[in-house]
Design a protein around this motif. Structure first.
Motif, mmCIF file in Angstrom:
data_model
loop_
_atom_site.group_PDB
_atom_site.id
_atom_site.type_symbol
_atom_site.label_atom_id
_atom_site.label_comp_id
_atom_site.label_asym_id
_atom_site.label_seq_id
_atom_site.Cartn_x
_atom_site.Cartn_y
_atom_site.Cartn_z
ATOM 1 N N THR A 195 0.825 -1.217 0.000
ATOM 2 C CA THR A 195 0.000 0.000 0.000
ATOM 3 C C THR A 195 0.855 1.262 0.000
ATOM 4 N N LEU A 196 2.048 1.213 0.597
ATOM 5 C CA LEU A 196 2.939 2.371 0.568
ATOM 6 C C LEU A 196 3.495 2.611 -0.830
ATOM 7 N N HIS A 197 3.831 1.524 -1.523
ATOM 8 C CA HIS A 197 4.491 1.674 -2.822
ATOM 9 C C HIS A 197 3.508 1.840 -3.967
ATOM 10 N N THR A 198 2.233 1.602 -3.725
ATOM 11 C CA THR A 198 1.214 1.843 -4.749
ATOM 12 C C THR A 198 0.164 2.782 -4.169
ATOM 13 N N HIS A 199 0.629 3.907 -3.668
ATOM 14 C CA HIS A 199 -0.229 4.835 -2.927
ATOM 15 C C HIS A 199 -1.204 5.591 -3.817
ATOM 16 N N THR A 200 -1.044 5.477 -5.137
ATOM 17 C CA THR A 200 -1.989 6.161 -6.015
ATOM 18 C C THR A 200 -3.311 5.411 -6.136
ATOM 19 N N LEU A 201 -3.335 4.153 -5.693
ATOM 20 C CA LEU A 201 -4.575 3.385 -5.699
ATOM 21 C C LEU A 201 -5.348 3.650 -4.412
ATOM 22 N N TRP A 203 -6.953 2.173 -1.460
ATOM 23 C CA TRP A 203 -6.942 0.908 -0.732
ATOM 24 C C TRP A 203 -7.984 0.898 0.386
ATOM 25 N N SER A 204 -8.368 -0.308 0.772
ATOM 26 C CA SER A 204 -9.164 -0.460 1.987
ATOM 27 C C SER A 204 -8.295 -0.080 3.174
ATOM 28 N N ASN A 205 -8.900 0.099 4.329
ATOM 29 C CA ASN A 205 -8.153 0.429 5.533
ATOM 30 C C ASN A 205 -7.128 -0.662 5.825
ATOM 31 N N GLN A 206 -5.863 -0.256 5.945
ATOM 32 C CA GLN A 206 -4.794 -1.247 6.104
ATOM 33 C C GLN A 206 -4.903 -2.043 7.399
ATOM 34 N N ILE A 207 -5.398 -1.424 8.447
ATOM 35 C CA ILE A 207 -5.547 -2.154 9.713
ATOM 36 C C ILE A 207 -6.608 -3.237 9.567
ATOM 37 N N ARG A 208 -7.697 -2.906 8.888
ATOM 38 C CA ARG A 208 -8.730 -3.916 8.643
ATOM 39 C C ARG A 208 -8.186 -5.033 7.759
ATOM 40 N N MET A 209 -7.362 -4.678 6.794
ATOM 41 C CA MET A 209 -6.747 -5.697 5.948
ATOM 42 C C MET A 209 -5.877 -6.626 6.792
ATOM 43 N N ALA A 210 -5.085 -6.051 7.692
ATOM 44 C CA ALA A 210 -4.222 -6.861 8.557
ATOM 45 C C ALA A 210 -5.054 -7.739 9.489
ATOM 46 N N GLU A 211 -6.142 -7.203 9.997
ATOM 47 C CA GLU A 211 -7.021 -7.996 10.861
ATOM 48 C C GLU A 211 -7.584 -9.194 10.102
ATOM 49 N N GLU A 212 -7.990 -8.981 8.848
ATOM 50 C CA GLU A 212 -8.519 -10.076 8.045
ATOM 51 C C GLU A 212 -7.466 -11.168 7.845
ATOM 52 N N VAL A 213 -6.243 -10.757 7.547
ATOM 53 C CA VAL A 213 -5.160 -11.725 7.334
ATOM 54 C C VAL A 213 -4.863 -12.502 8.614
ATOM 55 N N LEU A 214 -4.734 -11.794 9.723
ATOM 56 C CA LEU A 214 -4.425 -12.450 10.988
ATOM 57 C C LEU A 214 -5.532 -13.407 11.404
ATOM 58 N N ASP A 215 -6.769 -12.967 11.294
ATOM 59 C CA ASP A 215 -7.887 -13.816 11.690
ATOM 60 C C ASP A 215 -7.982 -15.057 10.801
ATOM 61 N N ALA A 216 -7.706 -14.885 9.511
ATOM 62 C CA ALA A 216 -7.747 -16.023 8.595
ATOM 63 C C ALA A 216 -6.644 -17.029 8.931
ATOM 64 N N LEU A 217 -5.450 -16.549 9.212
ATOM 65 C CA LEU A 217 -4.352 -17.443 9.564
ATOM 66 C C LEU A 217 -4.639 -18.174 10.870
ATOM 67 N N ILE A 218 -5.076 -17.437 11.876
ATOM 68 C CA ILE A 218 -5.359 -18.054 13.174
ATOM 69 C C ILE A 218 -6.472 -19.093 13.048
ATOM 70 N N SER A 219 -7.499 -18.775 12.271
ATOM 71 C CA SER A 219 -8.596 -19.718 12.060
ATOM 72 C C SER A 219 -8.109 -20.988 11.356
ATOM 73 N N THR A 220 -7.263 -20.808 10.354
ATOM 74 C CA THR A 220 -6.725 -21.965 9.627
ATOM 75 C C THR A 220 -5.854 -22.820 10.532
ATOM 76 N N TRP A 221 -4.998 -22.194 11.299
ATOM 77 C CA TRP A 221 -4.144 -22.945 12.221
ATOM 78 C C TRP A 221 -4.980 -23.727 13.240
ATOM 79 N N SER A 222 -5.978 -23.062 13.776
ATOM 80 C CA SER A 222 -6.833 -23.724 14.777
ATOM 81 C C SER A 222 -7.559 -24.933 14.166
ATOM 82 N N ARG A 223 -8.055 -24.763 12.959
ATOM 83 C CA ARG A 223 -8.787 -25.850 12.287
ATOM 84 C C ARG A 223 -7.854 -27.010 11.949
#
Length: 226
Positions: A195-201, A203-223
């Protein structure tokens, strides 16, 4: 006590320009000179091609004579490593504190990685100098690479412990802890970098993006641990 970051003067260059003819005599004055040189060096490395940023230019932008900067740094690589070590140490110390006050392993991992994302988004110049340089710009023959320095090892150990503590709550490891650690580092840092290097686009909120990634990884690991 929180460390103070050099203020930006009117010309946009970080740091505080010294008075004409000023000479650093006390330990505090010498520390201030070094901090000013680091602040200006970081800024110039982040906005320009580092190969074209000489110590003489950094000294001039900082308001010092060319000879002054060589009293503190042997060459450009020496300054470059000092900048990276300072910035990495600051953020790792902050993340360690967050981890220590968060008892739940799931929330601990989420809190630390989200705090890292917030930090790099707030200080993009630090991120660029730490993570966006080409290898040939940061490696010096005969000197240990920054990736093997104590502060980098310390940061990786922090992230690995977050994963190990989480995996310890599962019936069995869902994957290699090393693979999980590398994946979550690359995923969250990648959100910042892309998102820093393509700042002309737009983007969705980066914190929400990170939350989605973390939650998906944690869910996959748990499963996968069942």
């Amino acid at each position: 006590m929180k460390s103070r970051r050099p203020a930006k003067p009117d010309n946009g260059i970080p740091g505080k320009r010294p008075a004409p003819g000023a000479r650093a005599r006390t330990d505090q004055q010498k520390k201030d000179v070094r901090e000013n040189l680091i602040a200006v060096g970081r800024h110039l490395f982040a906005i320009d091609d580092p190969s074209g940023v000489s110590l003489r230019r950094i000294a001039a932008e900082s308001g010092y004579s060319p000879g002054t900067i060589y009293q503190y740094f042997r060459d450009q690589h020496d300054l470059f490593i000092a900048i990276r070590e300072q910035d990495m140490s600051r953020v790792v110390t902050s993340l360690e504190r967050i981890g220590q006050r968060t008892p739940d392993p799931v929330q601990r991992l989420r809190s630390v990685f989200l705090a890292a994302v917030r930090h790099w988004l707030k200080y993009p110049e630090e991120f660029r100098v730490l993570f966006s340089m080409r290898p040939e710009q940061s490696i010096k023959a005969g000197r240990p690479p920054f990736g093997r320095s104590a502060v980098v090892v310390r940061s990786y150990e922090l992230y690995r412990k977050l994963v190990d503590d989480l995996f310890a709550t599962y019936p069995s490891p869902p994957c290699s802890p090393r693979l999980a650690t590398d994946t979550v580092i690359a995923a969250t840092h990648g959100i910042v970098a892309f998102t820093l290097h393509t700042h002309t686009l737009e983007w969705s909120n980066q914190i929400r993006m990170a939350e989605e990634v973390l939650d998906a990884l944690i869910s996959t690991w748990s499963r996968n641990s069942r």
